[in-house]
Structure formats: C-alpha cells, structure tokens
Design a protein around this motif. Structure first.
Motif, PDB file in Angstrom:
ATOM      1  N   ILE A   1      50.381  31.882  40.695  1.00 26.01           N
ATOM      2  CA  ILE A   1      49.833  32.980  41.676  1.00 26.01           C
ATOM      3  C   ILE A   1      49.350  34.206  40.838  1.00 26.01           C
ATOM      4  O   ILE A   1      50.161  34.912  40.129  1.00 26.01           O
ATOM      5  N   GLU A   2      48.240  34.687  41.105  1.00 27.81           N
ATOM      6  CA  GLU A   2      47.655  35.998  40.488  1.00 27.81           C
ATOM      7  C   GLU A   2      47.170  37.060  41.700  1.00 27.81           C
ATOM      8  O   GLU A   2      46.678  36.456  42.530  1.00 27.81           O
ATOM      9  N   GLY A   3      47.374  38.238  41.543  1.00 28.89           N
ATOM     10  CA  GLY A   3      46.511  39.048  42.346  1.00 28.89           C
ATOM     11  C   GLY A   3      45.955  39.917  41.641  1.00 28.89           C
ATOM     12  O   GLY A   3      45.978  40.356  40.615  1.00 28.89           O
ATOM     13  N   LEU A   4      45.010  40.712  42.668  1.00 29.39           N
ATOM     14  CA  LEU A   4      44.189  41.815  41.915  1.00 29.39           C
ATOM     15  C   LEU A   4      44.864  43.126  42.200  1.00 29.39           C
ATOM     16  O   LEU A   4      45.066  43.580  43.217  1.00 29.39           O
ATOM     17  N   VAL A   5      44.885  44.072  41.140  1.00 33.05           N
ATOM     18  CA  VAL A   5      45.254  45.408  41.323  1.00 33.05           C
ATOM     19  C   VAL A   5      44.019  46.055  41.457  1.00 33.05           C
ATOM     20  O   VAL A   5      43.218  46.278  40.035  1.00 33.05           O
ATOM     21  N   HIS A   6      43.256  46.537  42.230  1.00 35.91           N
ATOM     22  CA  HIS A   6      41.977  47.142  42.214  1.00 35.91           C
ATOM     23  C   HIS A   6      41.987  48.462  41.503  1.00 35.91           C
ATOM     24  O   HIS A   6      43.215  48.925  41.599  1.00 35.91           O
ATOM     25  N   VAL A   7      40.879  48.958  40.758  1.00 36.69           N
ATOM     26  CA  VAL A   7      40.976  50.029  39.996  1.00 36.69           C
ATOM     27  C   VAL A   7      41.472  51.296  40.667  1.00 36.69           C
ATOM     28  O   VAL A   7      42.187  52.277  40.349  1.00 36.69           O
ATOM     29  N   SER A   8      41.204  51.481  42.175  1.00 38.52           N
ATOM     30  CA  SER A   8      41.761  52.433  43.161  1.00 38.52           C
ATOM     31  C   SER A   8      43.172  52.379  43.217  1.00 38.52           C
ATOM     32  O   SER A   8      43.897  53.372  43.637  1.00 38.52           O
ATOM     33  N   GLU A   9      43.880  51.335  42.781  1.00 38.67           N
ATOM     34  CA  GLU A   9      45.355  51.151  42.995  1.00 38.67           C
ATOM     35  C   GLU A   9      46.111  51.226  41.727  1.00 38.67           C
ATOM     36  O   GLU A   9      47.464  50.708  41.661  1.00 38.67           O
ATOM     37  N   ILE A  10      45.548  51.591  40.418  1.00 35.60           N
ATOM     38  CA  ILE A  10      46.246  51.395  39.178  1.00 35.60           C
ATOM     39  C   ILE A  10      47.095  52.516  39.082  1.00 35.60           C
ATOM     40  O   ILE A  10      47.952  52.763  38.447  1.00 35.60           O
ATOM     41  N   ALA A  11      46.392  53.992  39.541  1.00 40.02           N
ATOM     42  CA  ALA A  11      47.084  55.138  39.369  1.00 40.02           C
ATOM     43  C   ALA A  11      46.967  56.101  40.443  1.00 40.02           C
ATOM     44  O   ALA A  11      45.981  55.822  41.243  1.00 40.02           O
ATOM     45  N   TRP A  12      47.944  57.316  40.359  1.00 41.37           N
ATOM     46  CA  TRP A  12      47.420  58.138  41.529  1.00 41.37           C
ATOM     47  C   TRP A  12      46.354  59.034  41.085  1.00 41.37           C
ATOM     48  O   TRP A  12      45.770  59.588  42.090  1.00 41.37           O
ATOM     49  N   THR A  13      45.792  59.057  39.791  1.00 40.86           N
ATOM     50  CA  THR A  13      44.770  59.790  39.757  1.00 40.86           C
ATOM     51  C   THR A  13      43.402  58.869  39.462  1.00 40.86           C
ATOM     52  O   THR A  13      43.609  57.572  39.030  1.00 40.86           O
ATOM     53  N   PRO A  14      42.173  59.223  39.531  1.00 38.20           N
ATOM     54  CA  PRO A  14      41.218  58.393  39.680  1.00 38.20           C
ATOM     55  C   PRO A  14      41.182  57.790  38.030  1.00 38.20           C
ATOM     56  O   PRO A  14      41.279  58.206  37.125  1.00 38.20           O
ATOM     57  N   VAL A  15      40.707  56.280  38.017  1.00 41.65           N
ATOM     58  CA  VAL A  15      40.898  55.417  36.738  1.00 41.65           C
ATOM     59  C   VAL A  15      39.217  54.968  36.548  1.00 41.65           C
ATOM     60  O   VAL A  15      38.910  54.287  37.828  1.00 41.65           O
ATOM     61  N   GLU A  16      38.789  55.010  35.483  1.00 46.07           N
ATOM     62  CA  GLU A  16      37.503  54.528  35.373  1.00 46.07           C
ATOM     63  C   GLU A  16      37.520  53.242  34.619  1.00 46.07           C
ATOM     64  O   GLU A  16      36.914  52.282  35.032  1.00 46.07           O
ATOM     65  N   ASP A  17      38.462  53.100  33.852  1.00 47.69           N
ATOM     66  CA  ASP A  17      38.690  51.921  33.090  1.00 47.69           C
ATOM     67  C   ASP A  17      40.142  51.389  32.804  1.00 47.69           C
ATOM     68  O   ASP A  17      41.103  52.236  32.484  1.00 47.69           O
ATOM     69  N   PRO A  18      40.504  50.321  33.599  1.00 48.48           N
ATOM     70  CA  PRO A  18      41.883  49.747  33.813  1.00 48.48           C
ATOM     71  C   PRO A  18      42.657  49.532  32.371  1.00 48.48           C
ATOM     72  O   PRO A  18      43.817  49.926  32.329  1.00 48.48           O
ATOM     73  N   SER A  19      41.914  49.569  31.173  1.00 50.23           N
ATOM     74  CA  SER A  19      42.465  49.527  30.078  1.00 50.23           C
ATOM     75  C   SER A  19      43.119  50.620  29.586  1.00 50.23           C
ATOM     76  O   SER A  19      43.800  50.670  28.417  1.00 50.23           O
ATOM     77  N   GLY A  20      42.711  51.937  30.126  1.00 46.75           N
ATOM     78  CA  GLY A  20      43.588  53.123  29.977  1.00 46.75           C
ATOM     79  C   GLY A  20      44.982  53.113  30.493  1.00 46.75           C
ATOM     80  O   GLY A  20      45.603  54.021  29.984  1.00 46.75           O
ATOM     81  N   ILE A  21      45.076  52.386  31.385  1.00 44.61           N
ATOM     82  CA  ILE A  21      46.485  52.401  32.038  1.00 44.61           C
ATOM     83  C   ILE A  21      47.402  51.278  31.683  1.00 44.61           C
ATOM     84  O   ILE A  21      48.582  51.135  31.345  1.00 44.61           O
ATOM     85  N   VAL A  22      46.694  49.993  31.709  1.00 45.46           N
ATOM     86  CA  VAL A  22      47.528  48.563  31.217  1.00 45.46           C
ATOM     87  C   VAL A  22      46.776  47.839  30.379  1.00 45.46           C
ATOM     88  O   VAL A  22      45.587  48.140  30.241  1.00 45.46           O
ATOM     89  N   GLN A  23      47.461  46.943  29.556  1.00 43.32           N
ATOM     90  CA  GLN A  23      46.711  46.160  28.638  1.00 43.32           C
ATOM     91  C   GLN A  23      47.299  44.652  29.020  1.00 43.32           C
ATOM     92  O   GLN A  23      48.397  44.618  29.555  1.00 43.32           O
ATOM     93  N   LEU A  24      46.435  43.819  28.588  1.00 47.36           N
ATOM     94  CA  LEU A  24      46.780  42.326  28.538  1.00 47.36           C
ATOM     95  C   LEU A  24      48.138  42.221  28.138  1.00 47.36           C
ATOM     96  O   LEU A  24      48.776  42.736  26.951  1.00 47.36           O
ATOM     97  N   GLY A  25      49.142  41.392  29.066  1.00 45.51           N
ATOM     98  CA  GLY A  25      50.459  40.970  28.382  1.00 45.51           C
ATOM     99  C   GLY A  25      51.655  42.155  29.091  1.00 45.51           C
ATOM    100  O   GLY A  25      52.651  41.879  28.888  1.00 45.51           O
ATOM    101  N   ASP A  26      51.032  43.054  29.501  1.00 46.27           N
ATOM    102  CA  ASP A  26      52.075  44.103  30.107  1.00 46.27           C
ATOM    103  C   ASP A  26      52.757  43.775  31.135  1.00 46.27           C
ATOM    104  O   ASP A  26      52.223  42.962  32.100  1.00 46.27           O
ATOM    105  N   GLU A  27      54.334  44.006  31.121  1.00 49.02           N
ATOM    106  CA  GLU A  27      54.944  43.673  32.250  1.00 49.02           C
ATOM    107  C   GLU A  27      54.922  44.720  33.082  1.00 49.02           C
ATOM    108  O   GLU A  27      55.407  45.887  32.713  1.00 49.02           O
TER     109      GLU A  27
END
Length: 190
Positions: free
Chosen positions: A135-161
């Motif tokens: 089971i995988e789900g999507l965290v849309h870019v609008s749901e990654i942080a409380w401030t606007p995010v253009e690139d998800p890799s600025g907040i999370v990286q592959l393998g992050d728990e």
C-alpha cells in the motif's frame, strides 16, 4: 502478424468461462507480460504458451519487471478473463486469485488516522509513501508543508521515515491521499 488459430486451440479457448480458474506453468516472461503453458490447453502455434497475463493483471503491488513476481517454470493458478480471438490467447489474471490488499487496508483505515510510512518516490506533484504491505499513498505537494512547496525534495527524501495523516481513501480508484503537514504541528498551534 497474422496468427492462424488451429481448430483445437479455438475449441479449447471457446470452452473457457470468465472467472474459471486455470493452472499451468510460466513459459516466458517478457517486457509486456507473461506467457503461461496451461495444463489442459493445447500448444500455441506462435507463442510459448496459450495463456497470457498482462502486467496490469500480474500483481496488486507495484513492480518493475515480471521476474519480481514470477519465475519461468513456476506453477501458478490464474483466473480466465477472456478469449483474445486476434492472437489466439487465453487472457489471464494472477492478481484476481489473490485478495486485494488495498480493499483490506481500506476496511481498517479512515480519514484522520495517523500512519508511519517510508517515502518511496518523489514526483513534481508530491511524494509517494509506503504505509503498509503493498500500500502506497500520495502526499500531494500542497500537503507536504504548511508553507508553499515547489519541489518535494526540499522537504523529504527517498527512504525518509515519516508520519502522515490519511485524508481520503478512494476504494474504486484504489487511491490513498495523505498529508504530511497535518501530521506536523500546525503553525500558531498551542
């Protein structure tokens, strides 16, 4: 390619009913699907097996190659979907013989629930997070942080728990929507 379907092959394929379970051995794994030599079926005049499983019908979980799911020579049980009269094949489904893990997950999950997960893929529009087996789900870019995010890799990286909150479960489309920002403490919250 024009395939001449023998009378024996046509009779066999015409006798099959949708939903019928068929056993056989994996004859060949190709980049587009898997050929199956059916136990009760005749040989195919061109292909290594009269049964064929497209990648969409191979497994519920995401995979890159058929070899991750099956091996040549492996014995399998499949469900008959339809007679492909153009190619003279029995179109089969392996995943139809197994419970859908998404539906079982959906039975035990509701919006607002917090789940631990692992970031498995970054895309321009968000991040995919593995939250349960298969089971995988999507965290849309609008749901990654409380401030606007253009690139998800600025907040999370592959393998992050990470911990996420379920925002929606779409059973019919088998989609899970998640939020990282809701799992974080809201700005100005006490």
């Amino acid at each position: 390619m024009d395939i001449e379907i023998t009378p024996e092959l046509r009779e066999f394929l015409s006798s099959l009913k949708p939903g019928e379970r068929l056993s056989g051995s994996v004859a060949s794994i190709e980049s587009f699907g898997v050929f199956v030599a059916l136990d009760d079926g005749p040989a195919h005049p061109v292909y290594p097996g009269v049964g064929f499983i497209s990648y969409a019908e191979l497994a519920w979980q995401r995979f890159d190659t058929g070899g991750e799911i099956l091996q040549v020579g492996e014995r399998i049980l499949c469900e008959f979907l339809q007679f492909d009269t153009w190619l003279g094949e029995a179109r089969l489904s392996l995943k139809a013989t197994q419970p859908d893990p998404f539906q079982m997950f959906a039975d035990a999950t509701e919006p607002g629930q917090r789940l631990p997960g692992t970031v498995t893929k970054l895309v321009p529009f968000g991040a995919f997070v593995h939250v349960a087996r298969g089971i995988e789900g999507l965290v849309h870019v609008s749901e990654i942080a409380w401030t606007p995010v253009e690139d998800p890799s600025g907040i999370v990286q592959l393998g992050d728990e990470i911990t996420v909150v379920v925002t929606a479960v779409d059973r019919s489309r088998r989609r899970l929507s998640l939020s990282l920002r809701q799992a974080l403490r809201a700005p100005n919250a006490l």
